[in-house]
Design an enzyme around this catalytic site. Structure first.
Site, PDB file in Angstrom:
ATOM      1  N   TYR A 223       0.877  -1.172   0.000  1.00  0.00           N
ATOM      2  CA  TYR A 223       0.000   0.000   0.000  1.00  0.00           C
ATOM      3  C   TYR A 223       0.912   1.219   0.000  1.00  0.00           C
ATOM      4  CZ  TYR A 223      -4.111  -2.853   0.987  1.00  0.00           C
ATOM      5  OH  TYR A 223      -5.130  -3.766   0.903  1.00  0.00           O
ATOM      6  N   HIS A 256      -6.132  -1.513  -6.530  1.00  0.00           N
ATOM      7  CA  HIS A 256      -7.131  -0.474  -6.262  1.00  0.00           C
ATOM      8  C   HIS A 256      -6.454   0.795  -5.749  1.00  0.00           C
ATOM      9  CE1 HIS A 256      -7.228  -2.400  -2.125  1.00  0.00           C
ATOM     10  NE2 HIS A 256      -7.227  -1.142  -1.777  1.00  0.00           N
ATOM     11  N   HIS A 326      -2.840   0.430  -4.023  1.00  0.00           N
ATOM     12  CA  HIS A 326      -2.551  -0.949  -3.621  1.00  0.00           C
ATOM     13  C   HIS A 326      -1.932  -1.667  -4.810  1.00  0.00           C
ATOM     14  CE1 HIS A 326      -4.308  -5.217  -2.708  1.00  0.00           C
ATOM     15  NE2 HIS A 326      -3.008  -5.155  -2.528  1.00  0.00           N
ATOM     16  N   HIS A 405     -17.055  -1.807   3.995  1.00  0.00           N
ATOM     17  CA  HIS A 405     -15.690  -1.889   4.540  1.00  0.00           C
ATOM     18  C   HIS A 405     -15.645  -2.750   5.804  1.00  0.00           C
ATOM     19  CE1 HIS A 405     -11.617  -0.652   5.597  1.00  0.00           C
ATOM     20  NE2 HIS A 405     -12.059  -0.386   6.817  1.00  0.00           N
ATOM     21  N   HIS A 407     -12.289  -5.239   7.970  1.00  0.00           N
ATOM     22  CA  HIS A 407     -10.886  -5.635   7.913  1.00  0.00           C
ATOM     23  C   HIS A 407     -10.805  -7.096   7.458  1.00  0.00           C
ATOM     24  CE1 HIS A 407      -9.277  -2.081  10.547  1.00  0.00           C
ATOM     25  NE2 HIS A 407      -9.631  -1.728   9.329  1.00  0.00           N
ATOM     26  N   MET A 480     -13.824  -3.972  11.763  1.00  0.00           N
ATOM     27  CA  MET A 480     -14.762  -2.881  11.505  1.00  0.00           C
ATOM     28  C   MET A 480     -15.976  -3.456  10.782  1.00  0.00           C
ATOM     29  SD  MET A 480     -12.405   0.307  10.210  1.00  0.00           S
ATOM     30  CE  MET A 480     -11.295   1.158  11.347  1.00  0.00           C
TER      31      MET A 480
END
Length: 610
Positions: A223, A256, A326, A405, A407, A480
């Protein structure tokens, strides 16, 4: 080097011809027809080397997907298909193979050992096979739903595509085992919404936020973060569209990208270009989390509705932006340079409405946790009727896009709108969600949310590979459950989420203590993660925790953009009462199901290009 004898050379030539030539052209008797001219708006590389390229087209009227698979440097065949999480076992496959004499195309499935079997119901339908200068092109189609238990149901969310390259002939399809092949997976949203593209204003300008000639690290996952700044004196504008810029040749590396705006109160953010997990990155980067744009592989340009735009620049807006790219580099390629990024289209002619972004789901807190060794544990967050009644305008808001979203352990995410105790419609849903593939997705139909409505966001997690409880939080090994919804008109409500009441969680720890010989630390100085770490995870402690999350009162965060809650009582709030839930729609079986061929299609010698 030893020169082979004429007979050996001749035999090698005949063998090569038999393998290559039979994989070129389609025999007669292929059902169906090709889609119209220029039919493939979506295109992605499947493998890291770019040997396989997929393009596709969606027909909602016929509930069909047309696929065009380009195979460069064809060896002895290829397999392509879909599976639940990208595994090659129990996959739904279209296979092109040769036995050294003839070549075949067929609908197949793989068992739990990876061995292929011909499907008695042939739902992948080959329309054309053609040699072109670029390679062999296969055109085939498949219905969304086939009502064949061996087939994958193509749905709106993420689809895990799988592929394999056959390097030698096989005497039969059943002789192929995926464990012996060069294989891989690619994630994509196949069923893109069919939405008309709104016109851009005549004064539209562009701004490129791009990586500054990055030397892509030779590791599988990177990242990369880059900080840039808006021009001096940049006034308030509306972003009306954005699109990806991918450096030519790096299409298989750039997975992405996202552009974030930093917090308005930051006077400065130090320049930075490096891995996002670098110890040298400025601490202030953690305050650059307001999403302006997000793109993932397979997505095209993102357009705002004609009446709304995303405001940036001017007073009350940070001039600092963070680009995050990414890179997915499983072949660990060295020396590749990249300047990919996102092109923003913006206008000074402000539209009627400012678009807003609102967070739904769970508060980032350790009181929401998933036990270890769970296959599918569900946590749910609520945006309550009390909050929407207070914070939304009388005319309501319209949600037009959504970014889900979690994790690493997230597997499914869904947000449902409820009104008057009844679930009314799904805002967004992804039953094959992957934390490694996150993009802002346009909704097929905008969802209207009114005062007094409830928005319920549920996430399903898999922690089978973990030994300790996974608690909520910001860390990548924490969890999350969020849906960032894009809507208009913008309101003061930026965050509408919940978590279980901490006092009721303490009652849970005390209850587990009473029914277990191993003591749970309930002392005041112990943190919630420490308490969860001491829970003995048996069937009792697991089921009681799930039940607690299903009935205990919640603490609601009904927050303004300043992170201050709207005035009111938000703790110890009862869960919204939902007495009528939406039913899962039954898949529709395609017409003419019984007309599919009983066996594979033979691909034979014929003319062709190249």
């Amino acid at each position: 080097m030893q020169v082979p004898s004429p007979s050996a050379r001749e035999a090698a030539s005949m063998y090569g011809t038999a393998v290559a030539v039979f994989l070129v052209i389609l025999v007669a008797a292929l059902q169906g027809s090709a889609p119209p001219e220029s039919p493939f708006p979506y295109r992605i590389p499947l493998d890291p080397e770019g040997a396989l390229e997929l393009a596709w087209n969606v027909s909602y009227a016929q509930e069909l997907v047309h696929f065009q698979l380009l195979v460069r440097g064809l060896k002895a065949g290829v397999l392509f298909g879909m599976s639940d999480r990208g595994q090659l076992e129990d996959a739904d496959l279209a296979v092109l193979w040769t036995d050294g004499d003839k070549a075949y195309f067929g609908d197949a499935w793989s068992d739990q050992k990876g061995q292929l079997h011909l499907d008695p119901q042939q739902d992948y339908q080959l329309l054309r096979a053609q040699r072109t200068p670029a390679g062999l092109t296969l055109l085939f189609r498949r219905p969304f739903s086939t009502c064949d238990p061996r087939d994958y149901l193509i749905e709106d969310g993420t689809v895990h595509l799988v592929y394999g390259i056959l390097e030698q002939p096989f005497p039969s399809l059943e002789a192929i085992n995926t464990s012996a092949l060069q294989t891989g997976l690619q994630r994509v949203q196949l069923l893109k919404p069919d939405i008309a593209v709104p016109p851009l204003p005549p004064d539209t300008r562009t701004m490129e936020v791009r990586a500054p000639d990055v030397l892509v690290p030779s590791q599988e996952t990177t990242y990369w973060c880059y900080v840039t700044e808006l021009p001096g004196g940049f006034s308030r504008h509306h972003i009306v569209m954005y699109e990806p810029i991918v450096t030519e040749g790096n299409e298989a590396l750039v997975h992405h990208m996202e552009v974030f705006q930093c917090a308005a109160e930051l006077e400065s953010v130090p320049p930075f270009s490096g891995p996002c997990d670098s110890k040298m990155k400025p601490a202030r980067l953690s305050h650059c989390r307001h999403v302006l744009a997000a793109w993932a592989l397979g997505a095209k340009a993102f357009y705002y509705p004609e009446e709304a735009g995303l405001a940036f620049g001017g007073p009350g807006s940070s001039r600092f932006l963070r680009l995050e790219v990414h890179y997915h580099n499983p072949l660990r390629i060295h020396g590749r340079r990249d300047s990919s990024g996102i092109r923003l289209y913006y206008t000074a002619s402000l539209r009627r409405f400012d678009a807003g972004i609102m967070e739904l789901g769970l508060v980032y807190t350790p009181v929401m946790a998933i036990p270890p060794q769970e296959e599918a544990f569900v946590l749910t967050g609520y945006c309550t009727d009390k909050c929407t009644q207070l914070a939304l305008p009388p005319s309501g808001i319209r949600i037009f896009a959504s970014q889900l979203h979690t994790h690493l352990t997230g597997r499914k995410v869904v947000t449902v709108l409820a009104r008057g105790g009844r679930e009314r419609e799904i805002v967004n849903k992804d039953d094959h969600y992957s934390p490694h593939f996150q993009e802002i997705r346009m909704l097929k139909k905008a969802v209207s949310v009114h005062q007094g409505d409830v928005l319920i966001t549920s996430c399903t997690y898999n922690t089978e590979d973990r030994k300790l409880a996974t608690v909520g939080g910001f860390g990548i090994l924490e969890e999350m459950c969020v849906n960032y919804v894009h809507y208009y008109p913008q309101t003061q409500l930026e965050l509408c989420k919940s978590s279980v009441d901490p006092g009721f969680l303490q009652k849970y720890f005390h209850l587990v203590n009473r029914f277990n010989s191993e003591e749970v630390c309930t002392c005041p100085q112990a943190s919630v993660p420490e308490q969860f770490a001491s829970v003995p995870w048996n069937s009792f402690s697991r089921h009681v925790l799930a039940a607690l999350y299903g009935f205990a009162p919640v603490s609601v965060h009904c927050n303004k953009s300043s992170a201050v809650r709207f005035q009111g009582e938000w703790d110890l709030q009862p869960l919204p009462e939902i007495f009528s839930k939406l039913e899962e729609p039954a898949p529709r079986c395609p017409a003419g199901r019984g007309q599919s061929p009983a066996g594979p299609t033979v691909v034979s010698i014929g003319g062709g290009k190249g």
